[in-house]
Design a protein around this motif. Structure first.
Motif, PDB file in Angstrom:
ATOM      1  N   UNK A  61       1.319  -1.032   0.121  1.00 40.61           N
ATOM      2  CA  UNK A  61       0.301   0.160  -0.213  1.00 40.61           C
ATOM      3  C   UNK A  61       1.118   1.665  -0.060  1.00 40.61           C
ATOM      4  N   UNK A  62       1.612   1.270   0.947  1.00 38.54           N
ATOM      5  CA  UNK A  62       2.565   1.889   0.997  1.00 38.54           C
ATOM      6  C   UNK A  62       3.381   2.442  -0.488  1.00 38.54           C
ATOM      7  N   UNK A  63       3.358   1.296  -0.848  1.00 39.02           N
ATOM      8  CA  UNK A  63       4.393   1.495  -2.408  1.00 39.02           C
ATOM      9  C   UNK A  63       3.562   2.365  -3.521  1.00 39.02           C
ATOM     10  N   UNK A  64       2.713   1.465  -3.362  1.00 37.86           N
ATOM     11  CA  UNK A  64       1.770   2.292  -4.192  1.00 37.86           C
ATOM     12  C   UNK A  64       1.220   3.591  -4.265  1.00 37.86           C
ATOM     13  N   UNK A  65       1.217   4.062  -2.791  1.00 37.74           N
ATOM     14  CA  UNK A  65       1.280   5.639  -2.765  1.00 37.74           C
ATOM     15  C   UNK A  65       2.513   5.743  -3.114  1.00 37.74           C
ATOM     16  N   UNK A  66       3.736   6.057  -3.336  1.00 37.64           N
ATOM     17  CA  UNK A  66       4.926   6.197  -3.488  1.00 37.64           C
ATOM     18  C   UNK A  66       4.865   6.337  -5.112  1.00 37.64           C
ATOM     19  N   UNK A  67       4.078   4.975  -5.781  1.00 40.69           N
ATOM     20  CA  UNK A  67       4.853   5.013  -7.574  1.00 40.69           C
ATOM     21  C   UNK A  67       3.279   6.145  -7.826  1.00 40.69           C
ATOM     22  N   UNK A  68       2.543   6.197  -7.103  1.00 36.89           N
ATOM     23  CA  UNK A  68       1.715   7.287  -7.429  1.00 36.89           C
ATOM     24  C   UNK A  68       2.136   9.093  -7.833  1.00 36.89           C
ATOM     25  N   UNK A  69       2.939   9.300  -6.689  1.00 32.57           N
ATOM     26  CA  UNK A  69       3.813  10.372  -7.193  1.00 32.57           C
ATOM     27  C   UNK A  69       5.091  10.230  -7.966  1.00 32.57           C
ATOM     28  N   UNK A  70       5.284   9.268  -8.252  1.00 32.73           N
ATOM     29  CA  UNK A  70       6.546   8.939  -9.341  1.00 32.73           C
ATOM     30  C   UNK A  70       6.242   8.972 -11.030  1.00 32.73           C
ATOM     31  N   UNK A  72       3.520  10.945 -11.486  1.00 33.68           N
ATOM     32  CA  UNK A  72       3.776  12.477 -11.814  1.00 33.68           C
ATOM     33  C   UNK A  72       4.553  12.796 -12.227  1.00 33.68           C
ATOM     34  N   UNK A  73       5.900  12.369 -11.833  1.00 33.48           N
ATOM     35  CA  UNK A  73       7.033  12.845 -12.515  1.00 33.48           C
ATOM     36  C   UNK A  73       7.529  12.510 -13.309  1.00 33.48           C
ATOM     37  N   UNK A  74       7.039  11.448 -14.251  1.00 36.38           N
ATOM     38  CA  UNK A  74       7.322  11.274 -15.404  1.00 36.38           C
ATOM     39  C   UNK A  74       7.214  12.117 -16.523  1.00 36.38           C
ATOM     40  N   UNK A  75       6.586  13.013 -15.989  1.00 36.89           N
ATOM     41  CA  UNK A  75       5.653  14.355 -17.319  1.00 36.89           C
ATOM     42  C   UNK A  75       7.391  15.581 -17.937  1.00 36.89           C
ATOM     43  N   UNK A  76       8.530  15.280 -16.441  1.00 39.07           N
ATOM     44  CA  UNK A  76       9.531  16.431 -16.822  1.00 39.07           C
ATOM     45  C   UNK A  76      10.613  14.727 -17.373  1.00 39.07           C
ATOM     46  N   UNK A  77      10.416  14.331 -17.839  1.00 35.67           N
ATOM     47  CA  UNK A  77      11.644  13.037 -18.464  1.00 35.67           C
ATOM     48  C   UNK A  77      11.468  11.850 -17.501  1.00 35.67           C
ATOM     49  N   UNK A  78      12.620  10.717 -18.125  1.00 35.01           N
ATOM     50  CA  UNK A  78      13.094  10.273 -17.263  1.00 35.01           C
ATOM     51  C   UNK A  78      13.594   9.742 -16.133  1.00 35.01           C
ATOM     52  N   UNK A  79      13.675  10.916 -14.931  1.00 30.98           N
ATOM     53  CA  UNK A  79      14.840  11.094 -13.944  1.00 30.98           C
ATOM     54  C   UNK A  79      15.609  10.134 -13.483  1.00 30.98           C
ATOM     55  N   UNK A  80      15.658   8.813 -14.344  1.00 28.90           N
ATOM     56  CA  UNK A  80      17.058   7.452 -14.301  1.00 28.90           C
ATOM     57  C   UNK A  80      17.616   7.641 -15.262  1.00 28.90           C
ATOM     58  N   UNK A  81      17.354   8.596 -16.020  1.00 30.51           N
ATOM     59  CA  UNK A  81      18.595   9.286 -16.992  1.00 30.51           C
ATOM     60  C   UNK A  81      19.456  10.277 -16.348  1.00 30.51           C
ATOM     61  N   UNK A  82      19.393  11.010 -15.028  1.00 32.84           N
ATOM     62  CA  UNK A  82      20.290  11.311 -14.658  1.00 32.84           C
ATOM     63  C   UNK A  82      21.453  11.489 -14.223  1.00 32.84           C
ATOM     64  N   UNK A  83      22.310  11.526 -14.177  1.00 30.77           N
ATOM     65  CA  UNK A  83      23.550  11.036 -14.294  1.00 30.77           C
ATOM     66  C   UNK A  83      23.800  12.474 -13.048  1.00 30.77           C
ATOM     67  N   UNK A  84      24.073  11.554 -11.302  1.00 33.92           N
ATOM     68  CA  UNK A  84      24.616  12.706 -10.883  1.00 33.92           C
ATOM     69  C   UNK A  84      25.848  11.803  -9.892  1.00 33.92           C
ATOM     70  N   UNK A  85      27.335  12.725  -9.542  1.00 33.53           N
ATOM     71  CA  UNK A  85      28.306  12.204  -9.374  1.00 33.53           C
ATOM     72  C   UNK A  85      28.832  12.559  -7.933  1.00 33.53           C
TER      73      UNK A  85
END
Length: 85
Positions: A61-70, A72-85
């Protein structure tokens, strides 16, 4: 909602539901502003909840709640492609 164990879960659920109802109609800038305005609610959620709960139903249930927010962020692009060092 039947599996919520504390008020922060209900608070995040309500905030997410309200935002989702209008999210697709917002400009990207306004969508980002609206998501950012939820930071205190999201922080409170993480402060008060162990996402990986021992009860699998609560955990899912908690993971599903977080998935709903995640989702919504897809409209900004694939955040997994960000390179953070």
């Amino acid at each position: 909602p039947a599996l919520f164990q504390n008020p922060s879960e209900a608070k995040l659920h309500e905030a997410t539901k309200q935002l989702q109802s209008k999210f697709t109609e917002l400009s990207l800038a306004e969508a980002l502003r609206q998501l950012r305005s939820q930071a205190p609610t999201i922080t409170e959620y993480f402060d008060e909840n162990m996402i990986m709960n021992k009860d699998p139903q609560v955990q899912n249930n908690r993971l599903a709640q977080l998935q709903q927010i995640a989702h919504m962020t897809q409209v900004f692009g694939d955040l997994n492609q960000l390179i953070v060092k």
